[in-house]
Motif scaffolding. Structure first.
Motif, PDB file in Angstrom:
ATOM      1  N   LEU A  27     -10.013  43.523  40.546  1.00 42.75           N
ATOM      2  CA  LEU A  27      -8.942  42.627  40.117  1.00 42.75           C
ATOM      3  C   LEU A  27      -8.877  41.425  41.045  1.00 42.75           C
ATOM      4  CD1 LEU A  27      -6.200  45.364  39.613  1.00 42.75           C
ATOM      5  CD2 LEU A  27      -7.566  44.292  37.832  1.00 42.75           C
ATOM      6  N   ASP A  28      -8.663  40.233  40.477  1.00 40.40           N
ATOM      7  CA  ASP A  28      -8.487  39.048  41.314  1.00 40.40           C
ATOM      8  C   ASP A  28      -7.029  38.977  41.770  1.00 40.40           C
ATOM      9  OD1 ASP A  28      -6.957  37.944  39.260  1.00 40.40           O
ATOM     10  OD2 ASP A  28      -8.464  36.454  38.692  1.00 40.40           O
ATOM     11  N   PRO A  29      -6.637  37.980  42.584  1.00 42.60           N
ATOM     12  CA  PRO A  29      -5.250  37.917  43.083  1.00 42.60           C
ATOM     13  C   PRO A  29      -4.181  37.795  41.996  1.00 42.60           C
ATOM     14  CG  PRO A  29      -6.681  36.559  44.435  1.00 42.60           C
ATOM     15  CD  PRO A  29      -7.497  37.011  43.262  1.00 42.60           C
ATOM     16  N   THR A  30      -4.552  37.334  40.810  1.00 43.24           N
ATOM     17  CA  THR A  30      -3.566  37.243  39.733  1.00 43.24           C
ATOM     18  C   THR A  30      -3.476  38.539  38.930  1.00 43.24           C
ATOM     19  OG1 THR A  30      -5.168  36.321  38.174  1.00 43.24           O
ATOM     20  CG2 THR A  30      -3.917  34.748  39.515  1.00 43.24           C
ATOM     21  N   GLY A  31      -4.312  39.526  39.267  1.00 41.71           N
ATOM     22  CA  GLY A  31      -4.310  40.806  38.562  1.00 41.71           C
ATOM     23  C   GLY A  31      -5.233  40.837  37.359  1.00 41.71           C
ATOM     24  N   VAL A  32      -6.096  39.817  37.233  1.00 42.82           N
ATOM     25  CA  VAL A  32      -7.029  39.744  36.107  1.00 42.82           C
ATOM     26  C   VAL A  32      -8.287  40.549  36.436  1.00 42.82           C
ATOM     27  CG1 VAL A  32      -8.514  38.173  34.785  1.00 42.82           C
ATOM     28  CG2 VAL A  32      -6.154  37.522  35.328  1.00 42.82           C
ATOM     29  N   ALA A  69     -23.649  48.531  37.972  1.00 43.28           N
ATOM     30  CA  ALA A  69     -22.640  49.408  37.397  1.00 43.28           C
ATOM     31  C   ALA A  69     -22.722  49.352  35.882  1.00 43.28           C
ATOM     32  CB  ALA A  69     -21.250  48.971  37.866  1.00 43.28           C
ATOM     33  N   LEU A  70     -22.450  50.464  35.227  1.00 39.11           N
ATOM     34  CA  LEU A  70     -22.482  50.529  33.775  1.00 39.11           C
ATOM     35  C   LEU A  70     -21.197  49.928  33.236  1.00 39.11           C
ATOM     36  CD1 LEU A  70     -23.811  51.416  31.163  1.00 39.11           C
ATOM     37  CD2 LEU A  70     -22.775  53.667  31.495  1.00 39.11           C
ATOM     38  N   GLU A  71     -21.295  48.699  32.716  1.00 41.78           N
ATOM     39  CA  GLU A  71     -20.132  47.976  32.222  1.00 41.78           C
ATOM     40  C   GLU A  71     -20.176  47.932  30.698  1.00 41.78           C
ATOM     41  OE1 GLU A  71     -18.243  44.265  34.134  1.00 41.78           O
ATOM     42  OE2 GLU A  71     -19.597  43.495  32.600  1.00 41.78           O
ATOM     43  N   MET A  72     -19.243  48.621  30.069  1.00 37.95           N
ATOM     44  CA  MET A  72     -19.160  48.667  28.607  1.00 37.95           C
ATOM     45  C   MET A  72     -17.909  47.906  28.178  1.00 37.95           C
ATOM     46  SD  MET A  72     -21.773  50.647  27.831  1.00 37.95           S
ATOM     47  CE  MET A  72     -21.510  51.330  26.223  1.00 37.95           C
ATOM     48  N   ASP A  73     -18.059  47.044  27.171  1.00 38.08           N
ATOM     49  CA  ASP A  73     -16.932  46.218  26.729  1.00 38.08           C
ATOM     50  C   ASP A  73     -15.759  47.027  26.198  1.00 38.08           C
ATOM     51  OD1 ASP A  73     -18.234  43.888  27.435  1.00 38.08           O
ATOM     52  OD2 ASP A  73     -19.086  43.573  25.436  1.00 38.08           O
ATOM     53  N   ASP A  74     -16.052  48.142  25.521  1.00 40.22           N
ATOM     54  CA  ASP A  74     -14.976  48.904  24.886  1.00 40.22           C
ATOM     55  C   ASP A  74     -14.403  50.011  25.777  1.00 40.22           C
ATOM     56  OD1 ASP A  74     -17.298  50.373  24.797  1.00 40.22           O
ATOM     57  OD2 ASP A  74     -16.950  51.179  22.791  1.00 40.22           O
ATOM     58  N   GLU A  75     -14.766  50.024  27.036  1.00 36.02           N
ATOM     59  CA  GLU A  75     -14.226  51.017  27.978  1.00 36.02           C
ATOM     60  C   GLU A  75     -13.467  50.309  29.089  1.00 36.02           C
ATOM     61  OE1 GLU A  75     -17.716  54.392  27.555  1.00 36.02           O
ATOM     62  OE2 GLU A  75     -17.659  53.159  29.339  1.00 36.02           O
ATOM     63  N   GLY A  76     -12.419  50.933  29.538  1.00 37.40           N
ATOM     64  CA  GLY A  76     -11.634  50.356  30.627  1.00 37.40           C
ATOM     65  C   GLY A  76     -10.854  49.144  30.161  1.00 37.40           C
ATOM     66  N   PRO A  77     -10.142  48.508  31.082  1.00 40.15           N
ATOM     67  CA  PRO A  77      -9.386  47.309  30.707  1.00 40.15           C
ATOM     68  C   PRO A  77     -10.353  46.176  30.358  1.00 40.15           C
ATOM     69  CG  PRO A  77      -9.338  47.631  33.078  1.00 40.15           C
ATOM     70  CD  PRO A  77     -10.025  48.827  32.495  1.00 40.15           C
ATOM     71  N   ALA A  78      -9.931  45.309  29.470  1.00 41.70           N
ATOM     72  CA  ALA A  78     -10.804  44.220  29.019  1.00 41.70           C
ATOM     73  C   ALA A  78     -11.016  43.193  30.129  1.00 41.70           C
ATOM     74  CB  ALA A  78     -10.194  43.546  27.796  1.00 41.70           C
ATOM     75  N   LEU A  79     -12.240  42.688  30.207  1.00 40.61           N
ATOM     76  CA  LEU A  79     -12.535  41.623  31.169  1.00 40.61           C
ATOM     77  C   LEU A  79     -11.678  40.408  30.838  1.00 40.61           C
ATOM     78  CD1 LEU A  79     -16.429  41.806  31.367  1.00 40.61           C
ATOM     79  CD2 LEU A  79     -14.812  42.450  33.135  1.00 40.61           C
ATOM     80  N   GLY A  80     -11.111  39.787  31.859  1.00 38.57           N
ATOM     81  CA  GLY A  80     -10.277  38.608  31.663  1.00 38.57           C
ATOM     82  C   GLY A  80      -8.829  38.914  31.365  1.00 38.57           C
ATOM     83  N   ASP A  81      -8.498  40.173  31.126  1.00 40.52           N
ATOM     84  CA  ASP A  81      -7.113  40.569  30.884  1.00 40.52           C
ATOM     85  C   ASP A  81      -6.440  40.957  32.193  1.00 40.52           C
ATOM     86  OD1 ASP A  81      -7.351  40.145  28.215  1.00 40.52           O
ATOM     87  OD2 ASP A  81      -7.193  42.248  27.612  1.00 40.52           O
ATOM     88  N   ALA A  82      -5.124  40.870  32.178  1.00 42.08           N
ATOM     89  CA  ALA A  82      -4.335  41.316  33.326  1.00 42.08           C
ATOM     90  C   ALA A  82      -3.495  42.509  32.871  1.00 42.08           C
ATOM     91  CB  ALA A  82      -3.441  40.193  33.836  1.00 42.08           C
ATOM     92  N   PRO A  83      -3.975  43.733  33.129  1.00 36.75           N
ATOM     93  CA  PRO A  83      -3.204  44.911  32.705  1.00 36.75           C
ATOM     94  C   PRO A  83      -1.826  44.921  33.360  1.00 36.75           C
ATOM     95  CG  PRO A  83      -5.402  45.535  33.451  1.00 36.75           C
ATOM     96  CD  PRO A  83      -5.206  44.102  33.815  1.00 36.75           C
ATOM     97  N   PRO A  84      -0.817  45.435  32.655  1.00 40.26           N
ATOM     98  CA  PRO A  84       0.525  45.467  33.242  1.00 40.26           C
ATOM     99  C   PRO A  84       0.563  46.385  34.464  1.00 40.26           C
ATOM    100  CG  PRO A  84       0.463  46.686  31.175  1.00 40.26           C
ATOM    101  CD  PRO A  84      -0.860  46.016  31.326  1.00 40.26           C
ATOM    102  N   PRO A  85       1.346  46.012  35.462  1.00 36.99           N
ATOM    103  CA  PRO A  85       1.447  46.850  36.661  1.00 36.99           C
ATOM    104  C   PRO A  85       2.052  48.212  36.329  1.00 36.99           C
ATOM    105  CG  PRO A  85       2.574  44.741  36.972  1.00 36.99           C
ATOM    106  CD  PRO A  85       2.144  44.808  35.552  1.00 36.99           C
ATOM    107  N   MET A  86       1.590  49.219  37.054  1.00 40.71           N
ATOM    108  CA  MET A  86       2.135  50.565  36.896  1.00 40.71           C
ATOM    109  C   MET A  86       1.939  51.333  38.198  1.00 40.71           C
ATOM    110  SD  MET A  86      -0.744  52.573  34.623  1.00 40.71           S
ATOM    111  CE  MET A  86       0.010  54.169  34.854  1.00 40.71           C
TER     112      MET A  86
END
Length: 167
Positions: free
Chosen positions: A131-136, A42-59
Motif C-alpha cells: 500500500l502507498d501512503p494514501t492506502g492505494v 510474485a503471482l499477481e492475479m487481477d481477480d484475487e485480492g484487492p484491486a490494483l489502484g483501489d484503496a480498500p476501506p480501513p479495518m
C-alpha cells in the motif's frame, strides 16, 4: 552357454552406462532451463485480492504477534503479509518481510486474521499487498520466498514511478 551369459552381461552394462549418460544430460538440461528462467515474481492475479489502484476501506486486523492494527487507509507506505500460523511457507517468508520492507523505507505488517483475508479477497497465504501512503494498492500477489517479496516491492516502486510520469 557361458559365452552367451558374458555377452548378455556386457550388453547390460553398456545399456546401464548409456542410461547414465542420458540421465546426466537431462539433469544438465533441467539446470540450464532453471537458470534461464530465473526467479519468478510474485503471482499477481487481477481477480484475487484487492484491486490494483483501489484503496480498500480501513479495518482492524490482528498481527502475527497478537495486537490489533489498522489495515488499509492513509498512513505510511506498508507491505502487508497475510499469513497463517499453520502455513509452513509463511513461517519461512514472514521473518524476511520486515527487513525487506525496511530496506526500502516502508513499514511491514504480518497478519494472522481470517476475517481480514476474507474482506480483502486473499486467495491463500502467504499473500502480500503493498500500500502507498494514501492506502492505494500498488502491488499484490502470492509470495513464496524473499526474491518474490523483493520483486513485489520493485513492481510497486516501478508503478509509482510510472504514475508520477503520467501526471
Amino acid at each position: 552357454m557361458t559365452g552367451w551369459w558374458v555377452a548378455a552381461f556386457v550388453v547390460q552394462w553398456l545399456l546401464v552406462i548409456a542410461l547414465l549418460i542420458v540421465v546426466v544430460a537431462l539433469a544438465r538440461q533441467v539446470g540450464t532451463l532453471h537458470l534461464r528462467l530465473g526467479p519468478r515474481g510474485a503471482l499477481e492475479m487481477d481477480d484475487e485480492g484487492p484491486a490494483l489502484g483501489d484503496a480498500p476501506p480501513p479495518m482492524p486486523a490482528t498481527t502475527a504477534d497478537g495486537p490489533t492494527v489498522m489495515l488499509g487507509g492513509p498512513g505510511p507506505a506498508r507491505l502487508v503479509l497475510f499469513s497463517s500460523p499453520t502455513c509452513g511457507v509463511c513461517r519461512e517468508v514472514a521473518p524476511a518481510v520486515p527487513p525487506a520492507a525496511a530496506a526500502v523505507g516502508i513499514a511491514a505488517q504480518v497478519l494472522h486474521d481470517a476475517e481480514a483475508e476474507r474482506e480483502w479477497r486473499v486467495p491463500g497465504t502467504p499473500y502480500a499487498v503493498l500500500l502507498d501512503p494514501t492506502g492505494v494498492v500498488r502491488a499484490k500477489g502470492t509470495v513464496n520466498n524473499l526474491e518474490q517479496v523483493e520483486g513485489l516491492i520493485d513492481t510497486a516502486r516501478e508503478r509509482e514511478r510510472e504514475a508520477a510520469w503520467a501526471v
